[in-house]
Design a protein around this motif. Structure first.
Motif, PDB file in Angstrom:
ATOM      1  N   GLN A   1      35.887  51.289  44.313  1.00 45.30           N
ATOM      2  CA  GLN A   1      36.595  49.823  44.013  1.00 45.30           C
ATOM      3  C   GLN A   1      36.941  49.395  42.605  1.00 45.30           C
ATOM      4  O   GLN A   1      36.296  49.922  41.599  1.00 45.30           O
ATOM      5  N   ASP A   2      38.258  48.950  42.564  1.00 45.08           N
ATOM      6  CA  ASP A   2      38.508  48.249  41.269  1.00 45.08           C
ATOM      7  C   ASP A   2      37.781  46.942  40.981  1.00 45.08           C
ATOM      8  O   ASP A   2      38.226  45.914  41.503  1.00 45.08           O
ATOM      9  N   PRO A   3      36.849  46.993  39.952  1.00 47.19           N
ATOM     10  CA  PRO A   3      36.353  45.754  39.674  1.00 47.19           C
ATOM     11  C   PRO A   3      37.146  44.529  39.222  1.00 47.19           C
ATOM     12  O   PRO A   3      36.866  43.686  39.405  1.00 47.19           O
ATOM     13  N   GLU A   4      38.318  44.984  38.976  1.00 47.92           N
ATOM     14  CA  GLU A   4      39.148  43.920  38.110  1.00 47.92           C
ATOM     15  C   GLU A   4      39.743  43.099  39.438  1.00 47.92           C
ATOM     16  O   GLU A   4      40.161  41.994  39.015  1.00 47.92           O
ATOM     17  N   LEU A   5      39.633  43.720  40.556  1.00 44.05           N
ATOM     18  CA  LEU A   5      40.198  42.989  41.833  1.00 44.05           C
ATOM     19  C   LEU A   5      39.163  42.077  42.644  1.00 44.05           C
ATOM     20  O   LEU A   5      39.528  41.441  43.427  1.00 44.05           O
TER      21      LEU A   5
ATOM     22  N   THR B   1      36.489  39.492  43.970  1.00 42.69           N
ATOM     23  CA  THR B   1      36.495  38.063  44.160  1.00 42.69           C
ATOM     24  C   THR B   1      35.276  37.722  44.947  1.00 42.69           C
ATOM     25  O   THR B   1      34.849  38.761  45.582  1.00 42.69           O
TER      26      THR B   1
END
Length: 333
Positions: A202-206, A208
């Motif tokens: 997973q991309d942690p920047e995305l 929520t």
């Protein structure tokens, strides 16, 4: 039914979202060696505690139940070690497994989650997607890590959110969509060498968050646009239920009304329309129509406190509110 390389599986869950996938595992060639679920709450009435779907399912199928208060304490972990599972399958359980608990299974654990991760990590992903007005959502199976809903995604599928779906209806549909993904993920892990990462990081920047709902946030803010109020009403079902309060008789306490369904109304369909009204005020007439941030909204279905569900028209016949009487707006300290 036999399965090559059959696995010993511990399933962990409490709510209804888990049951379809757990039932599919039960019918497969793998072996459920224990059902871990929340302990039963103390009995506070003659009716007994509310039903816990996973516990009920396990009892009906004669499966062994393990219900520790804290899954990560030493005694609970020792019990898991004794079970010697190959895999943990977690869904709608309510506790976050720490490394010691996750480590008891040689293949680790997988979790079925009701969103398209990394969106909506947390306890209420289905409700938060609906409250946000998202056009679609989905389900994912992740290979678990100690970070909440942060593990690699092994399988996922998306689905459109229909215009009239409540969170409860959407969650039920997602639980069925997740069944095939869980079985596919188990089959992938059956062949896993334990070395390479399985799934998509997973991309942690995305990421929520989807925190658990609370009763306070269920109150309707009539300054919102109509589309947001509609999403709010549907997203708060089956709990905690959207509500608003209104003083139906001068000097009497405000009456709380649970709002169950709403629909848009055009100004031309109502005498005087929204002319001169501010958000929260009603138009009067036979229907219960309220001024919102961007127009008029009809309350089609409601439940007054302590009474049965009824239509807005039925409620208005009993109260005959005059134009300009207002529902209360939320106040925040």
């Amino acid at each position: 039914m036999s399965t090559p390389n059959a696995l010993k599986i511990v399933v962990m869950g409490t709510g209804p979202f888990a049951v379809p996938s757990f039932e599919a595992i039960r019918k497969s060639g793998d072996s459920i060696v224990a059902v871990v679920t929340k302990p039963e709450p103390p009995v506070k009435s003659r009716k007994g505690p509310p039903p816990a779907p996973v516990r009920t399912w396990a009892e009906e199928n004669g499966l062994p139940i393990f219900d520790p208060m804290i899954i990560n304490d030493d005694e609970a972990v020792r019990k898991l070690v004794e079970l010697a599972p190959d895999l943990l399958v977690v869904c709608d359980y309510g506790q976050i497994l720490k490394p010691q608990a996750l480590g008891v299974a040689r293949l680790g654990g997988i979790n079925l989650h009701g969103s398209l991760l990394p969106a909506y990590r947390g306890a209420a992903p289905v409700q938060r997607a609906l409250l946000s007005g998202d056009p679609e959502t989905g389900v994912c199976v992740i290979h678990m890590t100690p970070r909440l809903d942060g593990g690699p995604v092994i399988a996922k599928t998306a689905t459109a959110i229909t215009p009239d779906e409540t969170a409860g209806e959407l969650e039920e549909r997602l639980s069925e969509l997740g069944v095939e993904l869980v079985i596919q993920s188990i089959d992938q892990l059956r062949q896993w060498d334990g070395e390479q990462t399985i799934g998509e990081i997973q991309d942690p920047e995305l990421a929520t968050k989807a925190p658990r709902l609370n009763k306070r946030e269920a109150q309707i803010d009539w300054t919102w646009p109509r589309a947001k109020i509609d999403c709010h009403v549907r997203g708060m079902q089956p709990w905690p239920i959207a509500y608003s309060e209104i003083e139906v008789r001068s000097g009497k306490p405000a009456q709380r009304i649970a709002v169950l369904a709403v629909s848009n109304v055009e100004d031309a369909d109502i005498e005087d329309g929204s002319n001169g009204l501010v958000p929260g005020q009603v138009t009067g007439g036979k229907d219960l129509v309220v001024c919102c941030g961007d127009g008029l909204l009809r309350i089609d279905s409601l439940r007054p406190a302590g009474k049965n569900q009824m239509s807005g028209e039925q409620w208005m016949r009993g109260h005959q509110l005059q134009r300009g009487v207002a529902f209360e707006l939320p106040t925040f300290e």
